[in-house]
Structure formats: structure tokens, C-alpha cells
Design a protein around this motif. Structure first.
Motif, PDB file in Angstrom:
ATOM      1  N   CYS A   1      33.831 -37.856 -16.868  1.00 13.08           N
ATOM      2  CA  CYS A   1      35.432 -37.220 -16.352  1.00 13.08           C
ATOM      3  C   CYS A   1      36.244 -37.837 -17.235  1.00 13.08           C
ATOM      4  O   CYS A   1      36.511 -39.104 -17.265  1.00 13.08           O
ATOM      5  CB  CYS A   1      35.752 -37.151 -15.046  1.00 13.08           C
ATOM      6  N   ARG A   2      36.903 -37.148 -18.116  1.00 15.85           N
ATOM      7  CA  ARG A   2      38.169 -37.777 -19.000  1.00 15.85           C
ATOM      8  C   ARG A   2      39.232 -38.045 -18.277  1.00 15.85           C
ATOM      9  O   ARG A   2      40.209 -38.795 -18.676  1.00 15.85           O
ATOM     10  CB  ARG A   2      38.282 -37.343 -20.291  1.00 15.85           C
ATOM     11  N   CYS A   3      39.544 -37.154 -17.282  1.00 14.01           N
ATOM     12  CA  CYS A   3      40.860 -37.035 -16.586  1.00 14.01           C
ATOM     13  C   CYS A   3      41.163 -38.081 -15.341  1.00 14.01           C
ATOM     14  O   CYS A   3      42.370 -38.562 -15.413  1.00 14.01           O
ATOM     15  CB  CYS A   3      41.207 -35.499 -16.272  1.00 14.01           C
TER      16      CYS A   3
ATOM     17  N   CYS B   1      41.589 -31.303 -15.030  1.00 13.36           N
ATOM     18  CA  CYS B   1      41.717 -30.249 -16.113  1.00 13.36           C
ATOM     19  C   CYS B   1      40.398 -29.244 -15.109  1.00 13.36           C
ATOM     20  O   CYS B   1      40.259 -28.219 -15.367  1.00 13.36           O
ATOM     21  CB  CYS B   1      41.096 -30.643 -17.332  1.00 13.36           C
ATOM     22  N   GLY B   2      39.297 -30.091 -14.568  1.00 17.97           N
ATOM     23  CA  GLY B   2      38.439 -29.531 -13.801  1.00 17.97           C
ATOM     24  C   GLY B   2      37.137 -29.036 -14.711  1.00 17.97           C
ATOM     25  O   GLY B   2      36.253 -28.428 -14.114  1.00 17.97           O
TER      26      GLY B   2
ATOM     27  N   CYS C   1      35.084 -31.004 -15.615  1.00 14.77           N
ATOM     28  CA  CYS C   1      33.688 -31.910 -15.140  1.00 14.77           C
ATOM     29  C   CYS C   1      33.332 -31.456 -13.779  1.00 14.77           C
ATOM     30  O   CYS C   1      32.294 -31.640 -13.256  1.00 14.77           O
ATOM     31  CB  CYS C   1      34.058 -33.036 -15.153  1.00 14.77           C
TER      32      CYS C   1
HETATM   33  S1  FES Z   1      39.172 -33.642 -14.271  1.00 16.25           S
HETATM   34 FE1  FES Z   1      39.160 -33.268 -16.506  1.00 16.25          FE
HETATM   35  S2  FES Z   1      37.396 -34.086 -17.139  1.00 16.25           S
HETATM   36 FE2  FES Z   1      37.397 -34.460 -15.100  1.00 16.25          FE
END
Ligand code: FES
Ligand code: FES
Lengths: 198, 760
Positions: free
Chosen positions: A174-176, A139-140, A142
Motif C-alpha cells: 500500500c503506498r497511501c 485511494c483504495g 490496494c
Molecule cells: S490505499 Fe492507496 S495503495 Fe493502499
């Protein structure tokens, strides 16, 4: 009545990861006369090498708020405003801080470097390049914070081991990605810099 | 550490590690997330929420808020011009509570003001008088108790009766299990910007998972025809199910229409915790029957999901929980009852894994119990009962697609184990990490295995479709450009990369532009259910195929031959008889080519009264082996390694698949050892990243990955979805490993330090 639900008592915000703030109390702007209570007189911040004038700011505004809302530098993100997530990371006189936990007025006299300041005018830094190539961006949200944190880590500890890298980046959530590709990006930059540096 | 076994990069577009097109702006800090949007003259909004989980509203006085200088509007329930309620499946949730509040954090009013601080101050100046009532927070009590809402308390009861309900086995094991409430904890807070339109409508820029479902709910509540409500996707900072429901959308649009000015709102983190749905907490009872040789005879299960105050997607979540309750095994007889009920806890809905996660904790703990009772190796027991293509699920549905269950198990356990504990363990790699708490001599290492599965796409007869448009034309330097327009929400998963890969795979090398996702094109459904590779990927493929046919037709017209004499080859039209070729640019010199399509998957059917039916399109299978270090005295756990085999059909972009697997695994591990929304009489006690912990880079394990590529019939390029499986069995594997290390039963996830230390 209270508009906010009750919360557990909280610890004081963790602040700036143990980095002492520059002693700039002498430069802190005075409270403006004739303005509503708490509004500061215009003051100047040095951001990415440019002096920026901050007008109409409240005394309690964080550096994050001033960067994003007053100076339009929205590359720095806010996900908790509590010093927990690192998405607001910037450099203050070269050291990483959570800009949500720094009073903007306290940054007077210091050099502030944001993601915009770490990005070449066209193209990407080696860190940014590696994050894209290694798949470290989803998602970017972070990502700018990680770019700042990795920049700081590799300038102070270029040879950090993987465990040290993970420890150094553990203030950035980072959640992703689960961090695997971000750690891989750091490894790529380390290898590339070592090859160039001989 | 950090090693991943991945398929090697392949030369064609499909299957190559193509880089994401938004990677550059995202690393530069130049990508506009919803919270970064601004427009001249915009106002800032703030929501006032109930501090009580259950109360009668005696009065709401907004005079104090209106008196605050800089306040432009205050809206409450009486200002909602259309339907007073919204919801994904059932419209049972008020836009603003008017008579009664049913959960802590339920919106009561919203204000718009010149700046954010004024909006916050004004919201606090609204005077609400509550008559505080006792909340019903126990789902068992709600199941049989008085209705908490005019629509009743049972969102859905799904009974599955399969085979002989009286069948029994030689060996019987029984257990009860619990899973706590998990939060999606996406990094980018809820945010949107609503701009009033000249035609009396409104244009909302919003971070969401499903533009059209938002639009329809907003329009109904505003009392506007849907075509006057236009939505454009703003940059989304992660979603994981938490953006499938409406949060601030309707409030923002109301305020924009009321003030005639653009209005922006960004949730703070604590508000985000209160403002979106969570993963359903579950209570599960299981009884497994098997023959002495280890063949499953019957599974009995009762699954109770706490849906919280409003329906959200509870009905679909509990359907999944019931259908997948036995796990990916051949189970000839089953009696399963799934319930989702209303309480005064926070509303629950979609989160990655959607019902399959909770039951995986149950069925996998049962399989380990059964293996122990049989004196059988747990891997062997699972392999023996593993589903295969042609087997029947407990819903009666025959699995017709790829079902490499044995393969994912073998792949997970085949990975080399990490270095043993004796090989010296740096302090930072021990449980407790920088706390310097755990002594290596006290550590015990455990191993656990878990297997899971889940449906892809929408089920139970839902008309699942994606609309796509394509325009092919010559760009600036007379090179072909393909503009693809779909309403697919990119939330971080990488659909934007796949869309480009697919367009180039189908049309040859050309520039691909992805138009803004918005409601100007038909619905793309939700970015959920691991469905966008199949559905939106399939739509892009289909519209490109149509365009190819149009290009061939045009070439046939130019050459004066029959289209049947021509073939499409490597981005050119070839007339084989004359060996002539016509490049894409030549054909497009005659003007652009435009195509549109609506892509659908094979229809599914609803479940009948016995829970039988071909309700699902296809399934994804996955296995995880966890290695953990535990300090039993301190209750501290470190997940050292997760090894996984995952059934992906075909990896269209292996690098992105690895990213999904590592990210989903971290969320599964989080649920197993640290993540839980702590509730106390309906009050959320930890709405912050200080108190709700998610894995950091030090907590996230090394992930060793094997992709099992058995192409799925009917799926574009044979690709299944990949997003959810990593979050399904990773957590149960971790719990199994902690049990292995400690000998404790640990029936509840997350396993908290006191669950371990105080019972060791
Ligand atoms: S890429 Fe989504 S929170 Fe790190
Ligand atoms: S916004 Fe500053 S640490 Fe999270």
C-alpha cells in the motif's frame, strides 16, 4: 529492434507464496483445434460458487486477466503482474494466491474466491467495515487485495500478534496509508470476533 | 506498535472523524478505477518507447505494425495535428519524438488494436532505426555543456541573496550531500479511456491530479478548442505528484479521434516507471556559520537538481529547494543558488514535498554537524534558532501566519521511546526480518531528529483559484440535498470527505452529493502542494456561505421582512424579533437555490533577481524523531519508530490527518533506506516492484503523532494542508539516526546496505 528497454535479469516470479497449486493437470483444457495457435478450447472456472465459461482465452492468460477482462470481475486489481504487490490477491481453494501468477487454465477444478465473493450482497463484511472505520482506505487500489489477505490471515490465525499481522500482510503493498490504519483494522476485527466468540 | 496520539473526536462536522463516502465501494471492490473502465467496442492502445536515452531517429517504419491483423491505427509525431510539444511550465516535451530521443522510455509511436496483446505485438513490429548517441547524464556537465534541447539546459537558476553576503560566524561547518531519484510508485497504474464525441471533440476519462491543465495541453496538441476536449476524473489509485504531468492523455485522444472509436490504455508497471516524472535527484553543498553560542549567522548553499530530459515543473521545484534550503530557522544572512538542469536522465517533476524534501536532507545534516562542532545538544540548537511568527525568511518574506516550530520539535521529542533493545526483539522485528540475518548482539540503536517546512498552495504570483458550484433542492422524500460540483481530483487524500463535512458544517444536516469532477466546471488547480483543503475546501465553504445568504434573502421575501433581521442558525433561518423559524426544506419548497463562486487565496508575488519577495501564501512545519536499529556489519536497518509533531492549523478530520501522516512518513522512510531509481548511463535499471522496493507493512515504522493546532489566519477553519510535511523530515531523521548508531557520515540518501556495511 526491441520495443522494450533492456532490463536487469529477473528472478522467476515468486508464484503463489509457497502454496502448492491443486493438482488439476487432468482438468486443464486442451488447446483448441482450428483456432489461432495458443487459443484454448472453452473451459470452465468455478468463481465465487458459480461456474463461469471462459471462451477464446490464450494459453498463457493469467487468472487475473481472465477474471478482469473475460469475466468482468474487476474488483481484483493489478499493479505489478509480477507477484510483488498483492493487489490481485484471490483465494484458490481457500488459500491466498497472487492471481497474476496463476495460469487461469490451471485453476480449472479449483474454487476461486474473489473480492466480489467475500463481499456480502448488501453491506460489508466485518473486515471491510473495520477498514473503513479505522481509516485503512485512501485511494483504495490496494484495498480489495488487503480484504482477501486479511480474510485469509484471520481464518487461519485469528490470534495473530501485531508483528505476525504485519508479516502476513507484507505481501500486499500500500503506498497511501503506511499500513498503520490497516493494521488497526485487523486489530478491531480480532477484538470484535473474540467478543462474539466468547 | 501502531499507536497514534490523536486529538479526540469532536461532535461537530468539522473536526470529526467522519468516514470517507467512497470507503464502502472501495472495500467492496466496486469502485471504478481508471483501469477498470470499459465500453462496448473499445480498442486497446500501446506506446512504443525509445530504448535509448539519447539517439537520433533515422527512420520510423510503421508498415509492420499496420500489417498485424486487428491493428486499427498507428500514430507518430507526424500525426499530431496541433502543437508538437506539451509541458506544465514550458511546452518543451514532444508528444512523440521525431528527430531525437532525449531519455530512455520517450514515446515514439502509439498503436490502437482490437485487444491488448495485438497492440503490444504491433508496437513491437514498428521498425525504428536509431543512431545511438552518448547521453549526458551528469547534471554538472549539463550545466556548462552544449545544449541538449533548443531551449537550453538550465531550466532555472534561482539566486537568493539575503543580508550581508560577507557575514561569517565563529563556527563554520561544511558538507556535501546527495539524494537519489525517488519514484511516486502509486499503486494504480496510469490509465485512461478516450471516447470520440459527435461534435468532433473527445471525452477522456482519466486518472489525473489536474483535469484542466491536462485539458489545455491535450487541446493544444490536438489543435482543438478547449471546449471540445472534455475530461472526467476516473478513479485514481494514488498520485503523490506523479500524475501532474501528461503521460498517456494526448496519445489516447489522438488514437480515439483517428479511429473514431473508444480507446483504452493501461500502463504496465515497468512502463509506469518510464512513463511518469520522478523526484529530482539532488547534489547539495552547504556551509553554515554560527556564533559560539549557537545563533545561526549565515547559510551558504548550492543546490543542483537533475531535471532530466524535459522541464516539467522543475522551475517551481528548484524555487522551493532554494527558498527552503536553510530550513525553518532564523537565518539573517544567506547566499543560496538553486539550479535545475536538463540531462538525458528520466524527466523529473512533482513528488510529495516538491523540492523541500531534498534540501531537508542537507540542512538537517548541517544542523547536526553544527551542534557537534558547538558541543551543543542538537535539539537545543534547533530550538534556539527555530522560526517564529514575525521572523523573516531568506527570501525577505515575513512569516505572518502560525509558525509553531519550537512546538513541533518539543512534541516530537516528548513521545516515549520504544522498548529498549535489551527487552528481547523477535526475529521479525530485527533488521533483515524474515531473512533471520541480524544477531541482536550486533545491533546498535540510533536516534535522530529532523525539522522541515514547506509552502502551501501555488506560489510566486500564480493565479491560484478553484471554481465551485452548488445546487440546493428537495430530494426524493422532500429532504434537502446539496449537490457540490468542483473539478478537484480525489486521489486518495480524502477531499470527498471534507467536502461533505464542510457542506454540512455550513448548511446543517442534509444529504450531500459530490458531482463528478470534470471540466464542466472551472479549474480546481492541482491536487498537489497540500492545497486542496485550503483551496477546494475554501471554495466549498464560500459557495455554501453564498447559498446561505440566498436562503436568508428568500426567507425574508416570504416573511416580508428585511434580510438584515434574519439570522442563520443550525440549518434554519430565524427571525429573532418574532421567534419564527424556517427550515431549509421549507425555503427550498419554493425551488432550488444555485450558487457559484471562484475561490482565491491572497495573492503572492514573484521573486526578484535576488530571490526576494512574498512568494508564498503560508507554511507548514514539522519535526520527526527517528529510532532505528542497525546491523553495521550487514548494513541492514530497521526503522523502529517515528515520533512526529506536525503543524496542521486545525485538523478538519483527525483520522484522515493521521492517515496522511502515516502514509507520508512511510514514503520518507522509504527514501532514507531503500527507494531509488537506479540509473546506468541514463538507463533505468529497476523499473519493477521486484527491484524498486517500497516499504511493506514490516518496514513501515510505528508512528507516534502529535498534532499542533494553531489556527492559520485566512485559511478555511484555520486548517493548513497536511499531505506533504510527513514526507519532508522523516527521511532526514532516519538518516540522522543511522549516523547516530554507526558514527558514519552517510551524506547520501538512500543509505544503502553497502553504504553502511562497507564503510563501518
Ligand atoms: S490505499 Fe492507496 S495503495 Fe493502499
Ligand atoms: S498484480 Fe499480482 S502481485 Fe501485483
Amino acid at each position: 529492434m526491441s520495443s522494450q528497454p533492456e532490463r536487469l535479469p529477473r528472478q522467476p516470479p515468486p508464484g503463489t507464496r509457497g502454496q502448492p497449486l491443486p493438482d488439476d493437470s487432468a482438468h486443464a483444457p486442451p488447446v483448441a483445434a482450428g483456432e489461432p495457435v495458443g487459443v484454448l478450447a472453452p473451459y470452465e472456472l468455478s468463481v465465487n460458487g458459480t461456474v463461469r465459461r471462459v471462451v477464446g482465452a490464450w494459453v498463457g492468460e493469467s487468472l487475473l486477466t481472465v477474471l478482469r477482462d473475460r469475466l468482468g470481475l474487476v474488483g481484483t486489481k493489478g499493479a505489478c503482474e509480477q507477484g510483488e504487490c498483492g493487489s490481485c490477491s484471490v483465494l484458490l481453494d481457500g488459500s491466498v494466491v497472487c492471481s497474476c501468477c496463476v495460469l487461469a487454465a490451471d485453476a480449472v477444478g479449483a474454487e476461486v474466491t474473489t473480492i466480489e465473493g467475500l463481499t456480502p450482497p448488501d453491506g460489508l463484511s466485518d473486515i471491510q467495515q473495520a477498514l473503513v472505520a479505522a481509516g485503512g482506505v485512501q485511494c483504495g487500489f490496494c484495498t480489495p487485495g488487503f480484504v482477501v489477505a486479511i480474510h485469509d490471515l484471520l481464518s487461519t490465525r485469528p490470534d495473530a500478534t501485531e508483528l505476525e499481522v504485519r508479516e502476513a500482510l507484507s505481501g500486499n503493498l500500500c503506498r497511501c496509508t503506511g499500513y498503520g490504519r490497516i493494521v488497526e483494522a485487523v486489530r478491531i476485527v480480532q477484538r470484535e470476533r473474540e467478543a462474539v466468540g466468547g | 506498535m501502531g499507536s497514534s496520539t490523536v486529538a479526540v473526536c469532536r461532535p461537530s462536522e468539522i473536526g470529526a472523524d467522519v468516514r470517507r463516502p467512497d470507503g464502502v465501494p472501495k472495500t467492496r471492490g466496486a469502485f471504478a478505477f481508471a483501469s477498470d473502465l470499459s465500453v462496448e467496442g473499445m480498442l486497446f492502445a500501446k506506446t512504443l518507447r525509445s530504448p535509448h536515452p539519447h539517439a537520433r531517429i533515422v527512420s520510423v517504419d510503421v508498415a509492420g505494425a499496420l500489417a498485424v491483423p486487428g491493428v486499427r491505427a498507428v500514430v507518430t509525431a507526424s500525426d499530431v495535428p496541433g502543437a508538437p510539444t506539451f509541458g506544465l511550465e514550458h511546452r518543451d516535451q514532444p508528444v512523440f519524438a521525431s528527430d531525437v530521443v532525449r531519455y530512455q522510455g520517450e514515446p515514439v509511436a502509439a498503436v490502437a488494436a482490437d485487444d491488448p496483446a495485438t497492440a503490444v505485438a504491433a508496437a513491437a513490429a514498428i521498425d525504428v532505426t536509431y543512431d545511438v548517441l552518448e547521453p549526458v547524464v551528469d547534471p554538472e556537465a549539463a550545466l556548462v555543456g552544449p545544449a541538449l534541447h533548443p531551449d537550453g539546459n538550465v531550466f532555472r537558476h534561482l539566486a537568493i541573496r539575503h543580508g550581508d553576503p560577507d557575514a561569517s560566524g565563529d563556527v563554520v561547518v561544511e558538507g556535501t550531500y546527495e539524494v537519489g531519484m525517488q519514484d511516486q510508485a502509486f499503486m494504480g497504474p496510469e490509465s485512461g479511456l478516450a471516447v470520440p464525441a459527435d461534435d468532433g471533440g473527445v471525452h477522456l476519462h482519466i486518472a489525473t491530479q489536474w483535469l484542466h491543465a491536462d485539458r489545455d495541453q491535450i487541446a493544444a496538441c490536438l489543435g482543438l478548442p478547449p471546449e471540445l476536449v472534455h475530461l472526467t476524473l476516473a478513479g485514481v489509485g494514488g498520485a503523490f505528484g506523479g500524475r501532474e504531468d501528461v503521460s498517456l492523455q494526448i496519445h489516447l485522444c489522438l488514437l480515439a479521434l483517428r479511429t473514431g472509436r473508444p480507446v483504452k490504455m493501461v500502463y504496465s508497471r515497468d512502463e509506469s516507471f518510464l512513463g511518469h516524472v520522478h523526484r529530482h535527484p539532488a547534489r547539495m553543498w552547504y556551509r553554515h556559520h554560527a556564533t559560539r553560542s549557537g545563533d545561526l549567522v549565515k547559510v551558504e548553499a548550492r543546490v543542483l537538481l537533475d531535471g532530466g530530459a524535459y522541464a516539467s515543473s522543475s522551475g517551481a521545484v528548484v524555487a522551493n529547494a532554494a527558498c527552503f534550503a536553510p530550513g525553518p530557522y532564523r537565518v539573517p544572512n544567506a547566499v543560496v543558488d538553486g539550479y535545475a538542469v536538463r540531462t538525458h536522465n528520466p524527466p523529473c517533476g512533482a513528488m510529495r514535498g516538491f523540492g523541500a524534501v531534498q534540501v531537508c536532507f542537507g540542512h538537517e545534516a548541517q544542523m547536526d554537524k553544527l551542534a557537534a562542532a558547538l558541543g551543543m545538544d542538537p535539539v537545543e540548537l534547533r530550538l534556539r534558532n527555530a522560526l517564529r511568527t514575525g521572523d523573516r525568511l531568506v527570501t525577505g518574506q515575513v512569516v505572518t501566519g502560525a509558525a509553531p516550530v519550537a512546538e513541533v520539535i518539543r512534541a516530537a521529542v516528548a513521545h516515549p521511546l520504544p522498548p529498549s533493545l535489551d527487552d528481547g526483539l523477535p526475529m521479525m522485528a530485527r533488521p533483515g526480518g524474515a531473512g533471520m540475518t541480524a544477531d541482536v548482539a550486533d545491533l546498535r540503536r540510533g536516534l535522530g531528529l529532523a525539522v522541515g517546512f514547506k509552502n502551501i498552495c501555488f506560489s510566486e504570483g500564480f493565479d491560484d483559484s478553484v471554481a465551485a458550484r452548488l445546487r440546493l433542492e428537495l430530494g426524493a422524500s422532500a429532504t434537502p440535498v446539496a449537490t457540490v460540483h468542483v473539478a478537484t481530483a480525489e486521489v486518495g487524500q480524502g477531499f470527498v470527505t471534507l467536502a461533505e463535512q464542510i457542506a454540512r458544517e455550513e448548511l446543517g444536516p442534509l444529504d450531500v452529493v459530490l458531482a463528478d469532477a470534470d471540466t464542466g466546471v472551472g479549474s480546481a488547480g492541482s491536487t498537489s502542494a497540500s492545497r486542496q483543503t485550503w483551496m477546494s475546501g475554501g471554495a466549498v465553504k464560500q459557495v455554501c456561505e453564498q447559498a446561505r445568504r440566498a436562503l436568508v434573502d428568500r426567507a425574508a421575501g416570504i416573511w416580508g421582512c428585511a434580510a438584515a433581521e434574519l439570522v442563520w442558525l443550525d440549518g434554519e433561518v430565524v427571525w429573532e424579533a418574532t421567534a419564527q423559524r424556517m427550515a431549509l426544506a421549507e425555503i427550498l419548497a419554493g425551488g432550488p437555490v444555485e450558487e457559484r463562486c471562484v475561490h482565491r487565496h491572497r495573492p503572492t508575488t514573484p521573486l526578484d533577481a535576488g530571490g526576494q519577495g512574498d512568494a508564498h501564501l503560508s507554511f507548514m512545519f514539522v519535526a520527526h524523531r527517528a529510532v532505528v536499529d542497525v546491523d553495521p556489519g550487514l548494513g541492514l536497518v530497521r526503522v523502529v519508530q517515528i515520533a512526529t509533531g506536525q503543524d496542521v492549523g486545525r485538523a478538519l478530520n483527525p483520522l484522515q490527518v493521521v492517515g496522511q501522516i502515516e502514509g507520508g512518513t512511510a514514503q520518507g522512510v522509504g527514501l532514507a533506506v531503500m527507494e531509488e531509481i537506479v540509473l546506468d548511463h541514463g538507463q533505468v535499471r529497476n523499473p519493477s516492484f521486484t527491484d524498486y522496493l517500497i516499504p511493506t507493512a514490516l518496514d513501515a515504522p510505528d508512528v507516534a503523532i502529535t498534532l499542533i493546532e494553531e489556527p492559520e489566519p485566512g485559511a478555511p477553519y484555520g486548517a493548513k494542508g497536511v499531505g506533504e510535511p510527513p514526507a519532508i523530515s522523516s527521511g532526514p531523521a532516519v538518516l540522522a539516526a543511522i549516523r547516530d548508531a554507526t558514527g558514519l557520515e552517510l551524506p547520501r540518501a538512500p543509505a544503502r546496505p553497502d553504504d553502511i556495511a562497507l564503510r563501518a
